[in-house]
Design a protein around this motif. Sequence first.
Motif, PDB file in Angstrom:
ATOM      1  N   ALA A  47       1.191  -1.181  -0.567  1.00  0.00           N
ATOM      2  CA  ALA A  47       0.289  -0.155   0.100  1.00  0.00           C
ATOM      3  C   ALA A  47       0.993   1.331  -0.021  1.00  0.00           C
ATOM      4  O   ALA A  47       0.205   2.500  -0.631  1.00  0.00           O
ATOM      5  CB  ALA A  47      -0.890  -0.095   1.500  1.00  0.00           C
ATOM      6  N   GLY A  48       2.286   1.099   0.020  1.00  0.00           N
ATOM      7  CA  GLY A  48       3.345   2.432   0.327  1.00  0.00           C
ATOM      8  C   GLY A  48       2.944   3.311   1.756  1.00  0.00           C
ATOM      9  O   GLY A  48       2.509   2.006   2.724  1.00  0.00           O
ATOM     10  N   SER A  49       3.022   4.215   1.628  1.00  0.00           N
ATOM     11  CA  SER A  49       2.254   5.705   3.123  1.00  0.00           C
ATOM     12  C   SER A  49       1.475   4.919   3.827  1.00  0.00           C
ATOM     13  O   SER A  49       0.215   5.040   2.684  1.00  0.00           O
ATOM     14  CB  SER A  49       3.398   6.448   3.137  1.00  0.00           C
ATOM     15  N   VAL A  50       0.505   4.720   4.941  1.00  0.00           N
ATOM     16  CA  VAL A  50      -0.653   4.581   5.491  1.00  0.00           C
ATOM     17  C   VAL A  50      -0.651   5.311   6.496  1.00  0.00           C
ATOM     18  O   VAL A  50       0.190   5.378   7.631  1.00  0.00           O
ATOM     19  CB  VAL A  50      -1.004   2.832   5.173  1.00  0.00           C
ATOM     20  N   LYS A  51      -1.698   6.241   6.573  1.00  0.00           N
ATOM     21  CA  LYS A  51      -2.221   6.961   7.748  1.00  0.00           C
ATOM     22  C   LYS A  51      -2.801   6.124   8.496  1.00  0.00           C
ATOM     23  O   LYS A  51      -3.824   5.511   8.710  1.00  0.00           O
ATOM     24  CB  LYS A  51      -2.741   7.752   7.055  1.00  0.00           C
ATOM     25  N   VAL A  52      -1.973   5.717   9.971  1.00  0.00           N
ATOM     26  CA  VAL A  52      -3.779   5.230  10.619  1.00  0.00           C
ATOM     27  C   VAL A  52      -4.139   6.891  11.317  1.00  0.00           C
ATOM     28  O   VAL A  52      -3.635   7.493  12.764  1.00  0.00           O
ATOM     29  CB  VAL A  52      -3.050   4.574  11.971  1.00  0.00           C
ATOM     30  N   PRO A  53      -5.678   6.607  11.912  1.00  0.00           N
ATOM     31  CA  PRO A  53      -6.281   7.480  12.294  1.00  0.00           C
ATOM     32  C   PRO A  53      -6.030   7.626  13.956  1.00  0.00           C
ATOM     33  O   PRO A  53      -6.599   6.884  14.646  1.00  0.00           O
ATOM     34  CB  PRO A  53      -7.727   7.910  11.808  1.00  0.00           C
ATOM     35  N   ILE A  54      -5.566   9.197  14.681  1.00  0.00           N
ATOM     36  CA  ILE A  54      -5.867   9.814  16.630  1.00  0.00           C
ATOM     37  C   ILE A  54      -7.668  11.162  16.487  1.00  0.00           C
ATOM     38  O   ILE A  54      -6.948  11.478  15.654  1.00  0.00           O
ATOM     39  CB  ILE A  54      -4.746  10.197  16.157  1.00  0.00           C
ATOM     40  N   THR A  60     -11.150  21.868  21.687  1.00  0.00           N
ATOM     41  CA  THR A  60      -9.538  22.878  22.427  1.00  0.00           C
ATOM     42  C   THR A  60      -9.310  24.188  21.689  1.00  0.00           C
ATOM     43  O   THR A  60     -10.126  24.562  21.169  1.00  0.00           O
ATOM     44  CB  THR A  60      -8.676  21.950  20.998  1.00  0.00           C
ATOM     45  N   ASN A  61      -8.383  24.041  22.575  1.00  0.00           N
ATOM     46  CA  ASN A  61      -8.361  25.987  22.034  1.00  0.00           C
ATOM     47  C   ASN A  61      -6.538  26.069  21.883  1.00  0.00           C
ATOM     48  O   ASN A  61      -6.521  27.338  21.744  1.00  0.00           O
ATOM     49  CB  ASN A  61      -8.620  27.113  23.712  1.00  0.00           C
ATOM     50  N   GLY A  62      -6.263  25.008  21.842  1.00  0.00           N
ATOM     51  CA  GLY A  62      -4.581  24.388  21.343  1.00  0.00           C
ATOM     52  C   GLY A  62      -4.644  23.576  20.180  1.00  0.00           C
ATOM     53  O   GLY A  62      -5.676  22.954  20.036  1.00  0.00           O
ATOM     54  N   LYS A  63      -3.151  23.181  19.951  1.00  0.00           N
ATOM     55  CA  LYS A  63      -3.161  22.212  19.515  1.00  0.00           C
ATOM     56  C   LYS A  63      -2.406  20.975  20.537  1.00  0.00           C
ATOM     57  O   LYS A  63      -2.634  21.319  21.804  1.00  0.00           O
ATOM     58  CB  LYS A  63      -1.231  22.601  19.351  1.00  0.00           C
ATOM     59  N   VAL A  64      -2.685  19.487  20.388  1.00  0.00           N
ATOM     60  CA  VAL A  64      -2.491  18.238  21.108  1.00  0.00           C
ATOM     61  C   VAL A  64      -1.507  17.693  20.606  1.00  0.00           C
ATOM     62  O   VAL A  64      -0.999  17.492  19.283  1.00  0.00           O
ATOM     63  CB  VAL A  64      -3.430  17.409  21.328  1.00  0.00           C
ATOM     64  N   TYR A  65      -0.544  17.743  21.247  1.00  0.00           N
ATOM     65  CA  TYR A  65       0.456  16.611  20.478  1.00  0.00           C
ATOM     66  C   TYR A  65       0.960  15.513  21.187  1.00  0.00           C
ATOM     67  O   TYR A  65       0.504  15.075  23.085  1.00  0.00           O
ATOM     68  CB  TYR A  65       1.960  17.140  21.336  1.00  0.00           C
ATOM     69  N   VAL A  66       1.046  14.286  20.996  1.00  0.00           N
ATOM     70  CA  VAL A  66       0.827  12.514  21.288  1.00  0.00           C
ATOM     71  C   VAL A  66       1.907  12.252  20.672  1.00  0.00           C
ATOM     72  O   VAL A  66       2.839  12.562  19.838  1.00  0.00           O
ATOM     73  CB  VAL A  66      -0.151  12.108  19.830  1.00  0.00           C
ATOM     74  N   THR A  67       2.334  11.229  21.691  1.00  0.00           N
ATOM     75  CA  THR A  67       4.648  10.757  21.683  1.00  0.00           C
ATOM     76  C   THR A  67       3.878   9.278  21.618  1.00  0.00           C
ATOM     77  O   THR A  67       2.765   8.788  21.885  1.00  0.00           O
ATOM     78  CB  THR A  67       5.443  10.700  22.455  1.00  0.00           C
ATOM     79  N   MET A  68       3.931   8.774  20.128  1.00  0.00           N
ATOM     80  CA  MET A  68       3.805   7.316  19.742  1.00  0.00           C
ATOM     81  C   MET A  68       4.494   6.034  20.010  1.00  0.00           C
ATOM     82  O   MET A  68       5.695   6.385  20.259  1.00  0.00           O
ATOM     83  CB  MET A  68       3.021   7.114  18.716  1.00  0.00           C
ATOM     84  N   ASP A  95      -7.144  20.050  15.174  1.00  0.00           N
ATOM     85  CA  ASP A  95      -8.458  19.297  14.670  1.00  0.00           C
ATOM     86  C   ASP A  95      -8.736  18.287  15.264  1.00  0.00           C
ATOM     87  O   ASP A  95      -8.605  17.856  16.438  1.00  0.00           O
ATOM     88  CB  ASP A  95      -8.427  19.849  12.921  1.00  0.00           C
ATOM     89  N   GLU A  96      -9.912  17.659  15.095  1.00  0.00           N
ATOM     90  CA  GLU A  96     -10.124  16.391  15.725  1.00  0.00           C
ATOM     91  C   GLU A  96      -9.640  14.747  15.716  1.00  0.00           C
ATOM     92  O   GLU A  96      -9.778  14.166  16.072  1.00  0.00           O
ATOM     93  CB  GLU A  96     -12.228  16.316  15.235  1.00  0.00           C
ATOM     94  N   ILE A  97      -8.911  14.948  14.057  1.00  0.00           N
ATOM     95  CA  ILE A  97      -8.193  13.369  13.573  1.00  0.00           C
ATOM     96  C   ILE A  97      -6.863  13.831  13.314  1.00  0.00           C
ATOM     97  O   ILE A  97      -6.972  15.026  12.201  1.00  0.00           O
ATOM     98  CB  ILE A  97      -8.959  13.155  12.289  1.00  0.00           C
ATOM     99  N   GLY A  98      -6.054  13.494  14.107  1.00  0.00           N
ATOM    100  CA  GLY A  98      -4.272  13.430  12.847  1.00  0.00           C
ATOM    101  C   GLY A  98      -4.209  11.441  12.777  1.00  0.00           C
ATOM    102  O   GLY A  98      -4.888  11.044  12.994  1.00  0.00           O
ATOM    103  N   TYR A  99      -2.833  11.574  12.415  1.00  0.00           N
ATOM    104  CA  TYR A  99      -2.211  11.007  11.501  1.00  0.00           C
ATOM    105  C   TYR A  99      -1.088  10.127  12.632  1.00  0.00           C
ATOM    106  O   TYR A  99      -0.498  11.534  12.212  1.00  0.00           O
ATOM    107  CB  TYR A  99      -2.016  10.156  10.493  1.00  0.00           C
ATOM    108  N   VAL A 100      -1.010   8.964  12.683  1.00  0.00           N
ATOM    109  CA  VAL A 100       0.254   8.057  12.092  1.00  0.00           C
ATOM    110  C   VAL A 100       0.897   7.523  11.261  1.00  0.00           C
ATOM    111  O   VAL A 100       0.048   7.103  11.244  1.00  0.00           O
ATOM    112  CB  VAL A 100       0.471   7.502  13.640  1.00  0.00           C
TER     113      VAL A 100
END
Length: 308
Positions: A47-54, A60-68, A95-100
Amino acid sequence: MKYFKLFLLVAAIAFFGSCSDDKETQNTNSDVVVEMESPTFSAKESAGSVKVPIKVTGKTNGKVYVTMEVKECGKNPAKEDVHYYVADKTITISDEIGYVEYRAVDDRVINDDRTFQFVIKEAKGAKIGTQNATTVTIVDNDDQPYDRLQGEWKLTAKDGNGTEVSYKVKISEPQKKLDDGTDNPNYDYDYGYVLYMDGFMGLSGTGINKIKLDFSYSEKTKQGYVAFDCLEDYTWFTNTFNEIGESDVKIRNADQSNSPLFGYWDSDFTTVTFTPGSGILLSVFPKSTGSLAGFAGQYTDIVLTQIK
């Protein structure tokens, strides 16, 4: 046979970045939760590059930072940096969705499906929800001719002057979603029967449609083919010619018929050879008349060689 010289119109677009003093702000609202969107996820090995949703829930009033982090799991665990690579384990969600994002290694060797987990290790600007992990299945498709033909290939051919040319092309299956985000109405009809080639003659991107390839395979006889669809029922791209103006360029068989040009793969799917001595023509249809006016090129003795 009348030929028109091909002058491709290329629009160059420059993107300029601007400096800003705005700093990224971390969310401070307390009722915000981040978690994986689904407990399971699967994609083909090719499939090549694949994005898994978070997903992020709550205002929110700012950004969310996630470490996987990643973990091996299942009966046939996928090993990081061996069977797959992760682009970045630090994810910023605005926003509401991010991707790893990860890319599986397409080894073209038949094996059982492999699995691993994406786990949210740490979050800033949000609480970690109960669904903190996704089990990813890397689906092995190396026993499927339709899938084995997908990927990057070197295409060699002879042009109208008999000179050998080569291009890097990519073959892919139909898209479930169109570029505008809507469902592809032909996906269920085309999947398993149609493939698409991008990059022929070095052409790709906006205004260039992918070349349609027919696919056929019999499980009973273990025989099959891939073929340039030469029905001239779609426009590869539109170009302006000095003699006749804006015109649609389509694909025709080099024998000047609309018959497909057949190609056959070898036993290990490293080479696809199309009928020697035969080929395709780039047929030109002026928009002013809609009738065939001539040709913009010819390519014969086409061979695809797998790029590993």
